[in-house]
Design a protein around this motif. Structure first.
Motif, PDB file in Angstrom:
ATOM      1  N   CYS A 185     -45.667 -31.817  61.509  1.00 13.13           N
ATOM      2  CA  CYS A 185     -46.309 -30.548  61.187  1.00 13.13           C
ATOM      3  C   CYS A 185     -45.284 -29.490  60.808  1.00 13.13           C
ATOM      4  CB  CYS A 185     -47.126 -30.057  62.382  1.00 13.13           C
ATOM      5  SG  CYS A 185     -46.113 -29.746  63.859  1.00 13.13           S
ATOM      6  N   TRP A 186     -45.788 -28.433  60.179  1.00 11.91           N
ATOM      7  CA  TRP A 186     -45.011 -27.206  60.028  1.00 11.91           C
ATOM      8  C   TRP A 186     -45.370 -26.334  61.213  1.00 11.91           C
ATOM      9  CZ3 TRP A 186     -47.316 -22.242  58.307  1.00 11.91           C
ATOM     10  CH2 TRP A 186     -46.389 -21.199  58.337  1.00 11.91           C
ATOM     11  N   ASN A 187     -44.366 -25.785  61.851  1.00 10.25           N
ATOM     12  CA  ASN A 187     -44.574 -24.875  62.958  1.00 10.25           C
ATOM     13  C   ASN A 187     -43.763 -23.620  62.666  1.00 10.25           C
ATOM     14  OD1 ASN A 187     -45.003 -23.671  65.472  1.00 10.25           O
ATOM     15  ND2 ASN A 187     -44.837 -25.623  66.538  1.00 10.25           N
ATOM     16  N   SER A 188     -44.446 -22.489  62.564  1.00  8.26           N
ATOM     17  CA  SER A 188     -43.756 -21.234  62.275  1.00  8.26           C
ATOM     18  C   SER A 188     -43.062 -20.699  63.525  1.00  8.26           C
ATOM     19  CB  SER A 188     -44.752 -20.189  61.776  1.00  8.26           C
ATOM     20  OG  SER A 188     -45.518 -19.671  62.840  1.00  8.26           O
ATOM     21  N   HIS A 189     -42.161 -19.790  63.292  1.00 11.06           N
ATOM     22  CA  HIS A 189     -41.565 -19.038  64.389  1.00 11.06           C
ATOM     23  C   HIS A 189     -42.596 -18.014  64.840  1.00 11.06           C
ATOM     24  CE1 HIS A 189     -37.992 -18.353  66.720  1.00 11.06           C
ATOM     25  NE2 HIS A 189     -38.085 -17.047  66.538  1.00 11.06           N
ATOM     26  N   GLN A 190     -42.358 -17.316  65.912  1.00  7.01           N
ATOM     27  CA  GLN A 190     -43.323 -16.321  66.377  1.00  7.01           C
ATOM     28  C   GLN A 190     -43.319 -15.088  65.490  1.00  7.01           C
ATOM     29  OE1 GLN A 190     -42.056 -15.706  70.396  1.00  7.01           O
ATOM     30  NE2 GLN A 190     -40.622 -14.095  69.860  1.00  7.01           N
ATOM     31  N   GLY A 191     -44.426 -14.362  65.539  1.00  5.64           N
ATOM     32  CA  GLY A 191     -44.557 -13.129  64.773  1.00  5.64           C
ATOM     33  C   GLY A 191     -45.594 -13.255  63.676  1.00  5.64           C
ATOM     34  N   SER A 192     -46.198 -12.140  63.351  1.00  3.24           N
ATOM     35  CA  SER A 192     -47.211 -12.108  62.292  1.00  3.24           C
ATOM     36  C   SER A 192     -46.800 -11.067  61.269  1.00  3.24           C
ATOM     37  CB  SER A 192     -48.576 -11.721  62.871  1.00  3.24           C
ATOM     38  OG  SER A 192     -49.053 -12.754  63.702  1.00  3.24           O
ATOM     39  N   PRO A 193     -47.148 -11.261  60.025  1.00  3.89           N
ATOM     40  CA  PRO A 193     -47.890 -12.391  59.460  1.00  3.89           C
ATOM     41  C   PRO A 193     -46.975 -13.574  59.168  1.00  3.89           C
ATOM     42  CG  PRO A 193     -47.402 -10.820  57.716  1.00  3.89           C
ATOM     43  CD  PRO A 193     -46.855 -10.236  59.006  1.00  3.89           C
ATOM     44  N   GLN A 194     -47.588 -14.727  58.931  1.00  2.00           N
ATOM     45  CA  GLN A 194     -46.900 -15.930  58.477  1.00  2.00           C
ATOM     46  C   GLN A 194     -47.543 -16.347  57.158  1.00  2.00           C
ATOM     47  OE1 GLN A 194     -44.229 -17.341  59.879  1.00  2.00           O
ATOM     48  NE2 GLN A 194     -44.236 -16.002  61.690  1.00  2.00           N
ATOM     49  N   SER A 195     -46.831 -17.155  56.372  1.00  2.00           N
ATOM     50  CA  SER A 195     -47.396 -17.576  55.092  1.00  2.00           C
ATOM     51  C   SER A 195     -46.768 -18.872  54.617  1.00  2.00           C
ATOM     52  CB  SER A 195     -47.178 -16.496  54.021  1.00  2.00           C
ATOM     53  OG  SER A 195     -45.801 -16.345  53.744  1.00  2.00           O
TER      54      SER A 195
ATOM     55  N   SER B 230     -42.826 -18.863  55.469  1.00  6.77           N
ATOM     56  CA  SER B 230     -42.242 -17.618  55.957  1.00  6.77           C
ATOM     57  C   SER B 230     -41.182 -17.842  57.029  1.00  6.77           C
ATOM     58  CB  SER B 230     -43.348 -16.712  56.491  1.00  6.77           C
ATOM     59  OG  SER B 230     -44.135 -17.412  57.432  1.00  6.77           O
ATOM     60  N   SER B 231     -41.356 -18.874  57.849  1.00  6.40           N
ATOM     61  CA  SER B 231     -40.392 -19.151  58.922  1.00  6.40           C
ATOM     62  C   SER B 231     -40.594 -20.573  59.432  1.00  6.40           C
ATOM     63  CB  SER B 231     -40.576 -18.167  60.080  1.00  6.40           C
ATOM     64  OG  SER B 231     -41.809 -18.379  60.733  1.00  6.40           O
ATOM     65  N   VAL B 232     -39.620 -21.057  60.177  1.00  4.82           N
ATOM     66  CA  VAL B 232     -39.701 -22.375  60.813  1.00  4.82           C
ATOM     67  C   VAL B 232     -39.248 -22.207  62.266  1.00  4.82           C
ATOM     68  CG1 VAL B 232     -38.798 -24.742  60.827  1.00  4.82           C
ATOM     69  CG2 VAL B 232     -39.265 -23.605  58.653  1.00  4.82           C
ATOM     70  N   LEU B 233     -39.994 -22.793  63.183  1.00  7.19           N
ATOM     71  CA  LEU B 233     -39.703 -22.675  64.613  1.00  7.19           C
ATOM     72  C   LEU B 233     -38.254 -23.065  64.905  1.00  7.19           C
ATOM     73  CD1 LEU B 233     -40.827 -22.079  67.461  1.00  7.19           C
ATOM     74  CD2 LEU B 233     -41.405 -24.506  67.609  1.00  7.19           C
ATOM     75  N   ASN B 234     -37.511 -22.161  65.500  1.00  8.85           N
ATOM     76  CA  ASN B 234     -36.105 -22.376  65.869  1.00  8.85           C
ATOM     77  C   ASN B 234     -35.238 -22.863  64.704  1.00  8.85           C
ATOM     78  OD1 ASN B 234     -36.709 -21.627  68.528  1.00  8.85           O
ATOM     79  ND2 ASN B 234     -37.298 -23.722  69.037  1.00  8.85           N
ATOM     80  N   LYS B 235     -35.683 -22.591  63.470  1.00 11.84           N
ATOM     81  CA  LYS B 235     -34.970 -23.017  62.247  1.00 11.84           C
ATOM     82  C   LYS B 235     -34.755 -24.530  62.203  1.00 11.84           C
ATOM     83  CE  LYS B 235     -32.827 -18.588  61.603  1.00 11.84           C
ATOM     84  NZ  LYS B 235     -31.630 -17.803  61.421  1.00 11.84           N
ATOM     85  N   ASN B 236     -35.620 -25.289  62.899  1.00 12.97           N
ATOM     86  CA  ASN B 236     -35.520 -26.746  62.974  1.00 12.97           C
ATOM     87  C   ASN B 236     -36.386 -27.363  61.868  1.00 12.97           C
ATOM     88  OD1 ASN B 236     -35.560 -29.451  63.600  1.00 12.97           O
ATOM     89  ND2 ASN B 236     -35.859 -29.144  65.793  1.00 12.97           N
ATOM     90  N   SER B 237     -35.850 -27.379  60.657  1.00 17.96           N
ATOM     91  CA  SER B 237     -36.616 -27.859  59.504  1.00 17.96           C
ATOM     92  C   SER B 237     -36.915 -29.347  59.557  1.00 17.96           C
ATOM     93  CB  SER B 237     -35.871 -27.538  58.206  1.00 17.96           C
ATOM     94  OG  SER B 237     -35.875 -26.145  58.011  1.00 17.96           O
TER      95      SER B 237
ATOM     96  N   ILE C 272     -48.007 -20.341  64.032  1.00 15.72           N
ATOM     97  CA  ILE C 272     -48.971 -21.139  63.270  1.00 15.72           C
ATOM     98  C   ILE C 272     -48.453 -22.574  63.244  1.00 15.72           C
ATOM     99  CG2 ILE C 272     -50.015 -21.520  60.996  1.00 15.72           C
ATOM    100  CD1 ILE C 272     -50.927 -18.875  62.114  1.00 15.72           C
ATOM    101  N   THR C 273     -49.342 -23.543  63.469  1.00 14.16           N
ATOM    102  CA  THR C 273     -48.975 -24.960  63.359  1.00 14.16           C
ATOM    103  C   THR C 273     -49.965 -25.642  62.427  1.00 14.16           C
ATOM    104  OG1 THR C 273     -48.089 -24.959  65.609  1.00 14.16           O
ATOM    105  CG2 THR C 273     -48.575 -27.109  64.632  1.00 14.16           C
ATOM    106  N   ILE C 274     -49.434 -26.254  61.347  1.00 19.75           N
ATOM    107  CA  ILE C 274     -50.265 -26.921  60.346  1.00 19.75           C
ATOM    108  C   ILE C 274     -49.801 -28.360  60.169  1.00 19.75           C
ATOM    109  CG2 ILE C 274     -50.992 -26.972  57.928  1.00 19.75           C
ATOM    110  CD1 ILE C 274     -50.682 -23.937  57.876  1.00 19.75           C
ATOM    111  N   TYR C 275     -50.736 -29.304  60.347  1.00 23.26           N
ATOM    112  CA  TYR C 275     -50.459 -30.729  60.151  1.00 23.26           C
ATOM    113  C   TYR C 275     -50.707 -31.160  58.712  1.00 23.26           C
ATOM    114  CZ  TYR C 275     -49.699 -31.451  65.070  1.00 23.26           C
ATOM    115  OH  TYR C 275     -49.160 -31.400  66.326  1.00 23.26           O
ATOM    116  N   LYS C 276     -51.651 -30.510  58.052  1.00 22.78           N
ATOM    117  CA  LYS C 276     -51.959 -30.883  56.665  1.00 22.78           C
ATOM    118  C   LYS C 276     -52.386 -29.639  55.901  1.00 22.78           C
ATOM    119  CE  LYS C 276     -55.217 -33.328  53.744  1.00 22.78           C
ATOM    120  NZ  LYS C 276     -56.383 -34.139  53.637  1.00 22.78           N
TER     121      LYS C 276
END
Length: 148
Positions: A39-49, A16-23, A136-140
Motif C-alpha cells: 500500500c501507499w501510506n502517507s505521513h501524518q497531516g492534512s491534506p494529502q494527495s 504528497s508524502s510517504v510514511l517515514n520516507k520509506n518508499s 491515508i492508506t491506499i491499497y489500490k
C-alpha cells in the motif's frame, strides 16, 4: 468499454508524502502493483494527495484520456474524508476541480463515477482523514476510461 488507464509505462504518479520516507514499504507504486499486501501510506497531516500524469506509448509525452471512474481501496481507519478530484485537461495549464466524493470507512474497493474529457493529469485530494493524525492508506487506486 472502460478499462484501466494506469498501464505500466503509460503514466507517472506523485504523492504528497510517504510514511517515514520509506518508499520501499509505503511508496506510491504500491497502489498500482496489483498486490493486496502492499500500500501507499502517507505521513501524518492534512491534506494529502496523489496525482497521475497520462503518457503516450513513448512514455515521455502527455496523452489526453477520458476518465469515467475512480476506483480506490483504503485501509479502514485511514480513509480520506471530504475528497476532491481535480484535473488538468488539454488546453489548460492548471488543475481545476471536477467533483467531490465521500468514501466510506471500509476496506473494500469503492468506485466513484467521474466525467473528465481530454485529461492530461488527475489529482485526488484528501482534505482530511478518518485517522486522528491525518494519515491515508491506499491499497489500490485505478482510473478507468479510454484513451483519446
Amino acid at each position: 468499454m472502460s478499462s484501466s488507464l494506469l498501464v505500466k509505462g503509460r503514466f507517472k504518479s506523485r504523492v504528497s508524502s510517504v510514511l517515514n520516507k520509506n518508499s520501499k514499504e509505503y511508496g506510491k507504486d504500491n497502489m498500482f502493483d496489483g498486490s493486496d499486501e502492499s500500500c501507499w501510506n502517507s505521513h501524518q497531516g492534512s491534506p494529502q494527495s496523489c496525482s497521475v500524469q497520462f503518457l503516450a506509448e513513448d512514455g515521455q509525452t502527455e496523452q489526453p484520456v477520458n476518465v469515467s471512474s475512480l476506483q480506490i481501496c483504503f485501509q479502514g481507519g485511514f480513509v480520506g474524508k471530504d475528497c476532491e478530484i481535480h484535473a488538468i485537461t488539454s488546453g489548460s495549464d492548471s488543475f481545476a476541480l471536477v467533483s467531490m466524493f465521500y468514501p466510506e470507512d471500509i476496506n473494500t474497493v469503492q468506485a466513484f463515477p467521474v466525467d473528465i474529457k481530454n485529461a492530461l493529469q488527475v489529482k485526488v485530494l484528501f482534505k482530511s482523514s478518518t485517522d486522528f493524525f491525518g494519515r491515508i492508506t491506499i491499497y489500490k487506486l485505478d482510473l478507468l476510461g479510454d484513451r483519446s
